[in-house]
Write a protein that holds these residues in place. Sequence first.
Motif, PDB file in Angstrom:
ATOM      1  N   LYS A   1       0.854  -1.189   0.000  1.00 58.82           N
ATOM      2  CA  LYS A   1       0.000   0.000   0.000  1.00 58.82           C
ATOM      3  C   LYS A   1       0.891   1.240   0.000  1.00 58.82           C
ATOM      4  O   LYS A   1       1.779   1.383   0.828  1.00 58.82           O
ATOM      5  CB  LYS A   1      -0.912   0.010   1.214  1.00 58.82           C
ATOM      6  N   SER A   2       0.638   2.162  -0.926  1.00 64.88           N
ATOM      7  CA  SER A   2       1.402   3.395  -1.038  1.00 64.88           C
ATOM      8  C   SER A   2       1.136   4.298   0.158  1.00 64.88           C
ATOM      9  O   SER A   2      -0.020   4.533   0.528  1.00 64.88           O
ATOM     10  CB  SER A   2       1.017   4.134  -2.323  1.00 64.88           C
TER      11      SER A   2
ATOM     12  N   LYS B   1       1.827   7.474   0.135  1.00 65.77           N
ATOM     13  CA  LYS B   1       1.373   8.747  -0.421  1.00 65.77           C
ATOM     14  C   LYS B   1      -0.100   8.714  -0.829  1.00 65.77           C
ATOM     15  O   LYS B   1      -0.868   9.590  -0.477  1.00 65.77           O
ATOM     16  CB  LYS B   1       2.211   9.118  -1.644  1.00 65.77           C
ATOM     17  N   THR B   2      -0.479   7.705  -1.615  1.00 68.51           N
ATOM     18  CA  THR B   2      -1.822   7.683  -2.202  1.00 68.51           C
ATOM     19  C   THR B   2      -2.786   6.743  -1.489  1.00 68.51           C
ATOM     20  O   THR B   2      -3.990   6.843  -1.680  1.00 68.51           O
ATOM     21  CB  THR B   2      -1.758   7.256  -3.678  1.00 68.51           C
ATOM     22  N   GLY B   3      -2.257   5.786  -0.713  1.00 67.39           N
ATOM     23  CA  GLY B   3      -3.114   4.809  -0.056  1.00 67.39           C
ATOM     24  C   GLY B   3      -3.563   3.695  -0.987  1.00 67.39           C
ATOM     25  O   GLY B   3      -4.281   2.781  -0.584  1.00 67.39           O
ATOM     26  N   ARG B   4      -3.145   3.742  -2.241  1.00 64.81           N
ATOM     27  CA  ARG B   4      -3.522   2.719  -3.220  1.00 64.81           C
ATOM     28  C   ARG B   4      -2.563   1.542  -3.160  1.00 64.81           C
ATOM     29  O   ARG B   4      -1.398   1.692  -2.828  1.00 64.81           O
ATOM     30  CB  ARG B   4      -3.532   3.316  -4.619  1.00 64.81           C
ATOM     31  N   THR B   5      -3.075   0.377  -3.499  1.00 63.09           N
ATOM     32  CA  THR B   5      -2.259  -0.837  -3.519  1.00 63.09           C
ATOM     33  C   THR B   5      -1.571  -0.968  -4.870  1.00 63.09           C
ATOM     34  O   THR B   5      -2.155  -0.677  -5.911  1.00 63.09           O
ATOM     35  CB  THR B   5      -3.160  -2.067  -3.274  1.00 63.09           C
ATOM     36  N   TYR B   6      -0.299  -1.371  -4.829  1.00 66.17           N
ATOM     37  CA  TYR B   6       0.431  -1.662  -6.059  1.00 66.17           C
ATOM     38  C   TYR B   6       1.229  -2.936  -5.850  1.00 66.17           C
ATOM     39  O   TYR B   6       1.414  -3.400  -4.731  1.00 66.17           O
ATOM     40  CB  TYR B   6       1.335  -0.486  -6.466  1.00 66.17           C
TER      41      TYR B   6
END
Length: 114
Positions: free
Chosen positions: A31-32, A34-39
Amino acid sequence: MVKIISFKTNQSEDGKEFCTLMVQGGIEAVKSKKTGRTYLTARKASVPCTFTKEVCETLIGTDLEGGIKRIEVEPYEYTVEETGEVIELTHRYEYLDDSSTIIQQNVIETQEVF
């Protein structure tokens, strides 16, 4: 399990040339901050070796038992190759074979009391 993905040649402090194998672990979801998005990503580490360039080239694609672990270290500056941005890191990744991983998981750190 890790896979040998490439190698680099380096020079030791005394001027001798040696090779370093680049190993990569399996895919993991992160989980990023900065953005809270998973990559998705894969940990990589370099492992010095005594092999020649020719041998290293034949080893690319070989699987090794073990894994790559995050190790906390003193802060240092790192330049992101793609952007040129200089960031400060406090960790590095290190390859550990299966026996090292088992030992590390089962060692209890103690502090001597005098």
